[in-house]
Design an enzyme around this catalytic site. Structure first.
Site, mmCIF file in Angstrom:
data_model
loop_
_atom_site.group_PDB
_atom_site.id
_atom_site.type_symbol
_atom_site.label_atom_id
_atom_site.label_comp_id
_atom_site.label_asym_id
_atom_site.label_seq_id
_atom_site.Cartn_x
_atom_site.Cartn_y
_atom_site.Cartn_z
ATOM 1 C CG HIS A 153 32.448 80.784 89.080
ATOM 2 N ND1 HIS A 153 32.133 81.185 90.351
ATOM 3 C CD2 HIS A 153 33.688 80.248 89.160
ATOM 4 C CE1 HIS A 153 33.118 80.911 91.181
ATOM 5 N NE2 HIS A 153 34.091 80.335 90.472
ATOM 6 N NE ARG A 161 50.879 85.569 71.911
ATOM 7 C CZ ARG A 161 52.127 85.544 72.394
ATOM 8 N NH1 ARG A 161 52.849 84.423 72.320
ATOM 9 N NH2 ARG A 161 52.666 86.626 72.923
ATOM 10 C CE LYS A 197 51.747 86.856 76.304
ATOM 11 N NZ LYS A 197 52.598 86.019 77.150
ATOM 12 C CE1 TYR A 201 49.473 86.700 79.993
ATOM 13 C CE2 TYR A 201 51.222 88.284 79.588
ATOM 14 C CZ TYR A 201 50.814 87.022 79.951
ATOM 15 O OH TYR A 201 51.748 86.065 80.250
ATOM 16 C CD GLU A 254 54.560 77.174 77.709
ATOM 17 O OE1 GLU A 254 54.955 78.062 76.945
ATOM 18 O OE2 GLU A 254 53.368 77.087 78.079
ATOM 19 N NE ARG A 275 33.919 85.404 93.414
ATOM 20 C CZ ARG A 275 33.560 84.127 93.565
ATOM 21 N NH1 ARG A 275 32.298 83.824 93.842
ATOM 22 N NH2 ARG A 275 34.453 83.157 93.405
ATOM 23 C CG LEU A 298 51.738 81.546 74.868
ATOM 24 C CD1 LEU A 298 50.219 81.741 74.815
ATOM 25 C CD2 LEU A 298 52.387 82.722 75.550
#
Ligand code: PDD
Length: 411
Positions: A129, A76, A174, A57, A206, A127, A230
């Protein structure tokens, strides 16, 4: 609430001591090619974003209808997609068009400062992985009001707490897998603090959703650009602002002891811009007040938002901005409120400051302007006595004045 914040009440939830009102914004969002009411947008329960947090995102600030640092955010987003092996579903032009269309189509509800949130998940699949191949990514984007920091947070600084960094080692992505960030943030929520500052093996990384800067002896220090943080879009911006203000800037490992011994600690993010930390784990940071480096970077940030160039550096005093006036509880509304702006004695300075005051106080008139020359005669102090009607109005006026390149000092 009004504008982008206008919401349909969606029930009240009680959980332990927290009583939270859940409200959905009444805005238009983008989902897989369509613009639709946010409240009506639907995705499959088999979306891998929902099942695995398998997506990435971005959060991009919007000031006065313009995307701020969009190219950097897009770069990014592209990097994050490549890292998680999702094919970029759009060209840069298409991304910009989605964001611009959202801004435009929500303009009637806009408050002036918003964020565009973009999310791409791997898509819908049974579903498993293992990364399913050949599925179409889910693309979602929405707009949210950018809640500005309170005047007291800027004037007094915010409290933070520290915690061990228990997150993964791919923090440079991100990713929408944010459970560890949620757990980290909750530590500060429960301590009544603004952020949780994270330490890994005795070194600063951070905060749960912001980058952290340490100021020592006039130098700005940040953690290295690696997988443990990040790299905020403000990394590059703060470096540029430091260069413009002749503040030494360095990225290197910062020990816990250095963090605790800092003269100033700052947070940065799309939503916090740059924010001073005045208490860490209950102890004062430096003087316990926002410091001069914060003031310079904040002023520079406001200029950058307006697209204004940095002031030409000369031998005259550096830009120094004092955070906003008096505490909330001390001001009565409405009342006459003096604001002092110091700037160079050049043509247009007084008129510009007066115009800004009038924009925020329509009743403002020239009889409420007082001028004083500085002793050297190069500077002018302009006192603008406005009719203060709300905290928000004072905040906005303060921001507009500090953002102007001619305003060197605002009190
Ligand atoms: N968070 N570090 C983390 C872990 C973050 O989540 C963020 C931003 C930042 C600062 O990045 P930037 O300067 O690009 O906003 C650093 C956003 C705002 C969020 O998740 O809402």
């Amino acid at each position: 609430m009004d504008g982008l914040g206008k919401a349909r009440q969606h029930g009240t939830q009680a959980s332990g001591d927290n009583l939270t009102m859940q409200a959905l914004p009444d805005t238009l969002c983008y989902l897989n090619g369509d613009y639709t009411a946010l409240q009506d947008a639907r995705i499959s329960v088999l979306d891998r974003g929902f099942i695995f947090g398998d997506g990435i995102y971005e959060v991009i600030p919007v000031y006065q209808g313009r995307l701020f640092r969009f190219d950097e955010h897009l770069a990014r987003l592209t990097r994050s997609l490549a890292e998680v092996q999702i094919a970029n579903p759009h060209t840069p032009e298409q991304w910009r068009q989605i964001a611009d269309t959202l801004i435009e189509r929500n303009a009637a509800k806009a408050t002036g400062e918003e964020t565009v949130y973009i999310q791409v998940s791997r898509g819908v699949a049974p579903r498993d992985h293992a990364m399913t191949q050949g599925i179409t990514p889910t693309v979602f984007a929405m707009i949210n009001p950018l809640k500005s920091q309170s005047a007291s947070a800027r004037e007094q600084g915010v409290a933070c707490v520290t915690a061990e960094d228990f997150r993964w080692k791919k923090g440079h992505i991100k990713s929408t897998s944010l459970l560890s960030a949620v757990l980290a943030r909750q530590i500060s929520v429960e301590a009544g603090a603004t952020e949780t500052i994270l330490l890994r093996d005795g070194y600063l990384t951070e905060a749960s959703s912001s980058n952290v800067w340490v100021v020592k002896d006039g130098r700005v220090l940040g953690a290295p650009r690696d997988g443990l943080v990040l790299e905020g879009i403000r990394y590059g911006l703060i470096e540029t602002l430091c260069q413009e203000a002749n503040i030494p800037f360095e990225l290197r490992r910062i020990s816990e002891a250095e963090l605790r011994d800092a003269d100033e600690v700052l947070l940065s993010s799309a939503t916090k811009e740059v924010l001073p930390v005045s208490r860490l784990d209950g102890q004062a940071v430096g003087s316990g007040r926002p410091g001069p480096v914060y003031a310079q970077l904040y002023a520079g940030y406001q200029r950058a938002k307006q697209g204004a160039p940095a002031p030409v550096s000369n031998t005259e005093p550096t830009v120094a901005v004092t955070p906003p006036p008096a505490q909330e509880s001390l001001i009565e509304f409405p009342s006459l409120f003096p604001i002092k702006v110091m700037g160079p004695k050049v043509e247009g300075f007084v008129e510009t400051m007066t115009a800004i005051a009038t924009e925020h106080d329509p009743s403002f008139e020239m009889t409420r302007v007082q001028l004083r020359d500085s002793s050297g005669g190069k500077y002018l102090s302009v006192t603008l006595t406005v009719t203060a009607t709300s905290r928000e109005q004072l905040d906005n006026l303060y921001r507009a004045l500090t953002a102007h390149p001619l305003a060197k000092y605002v009190l």
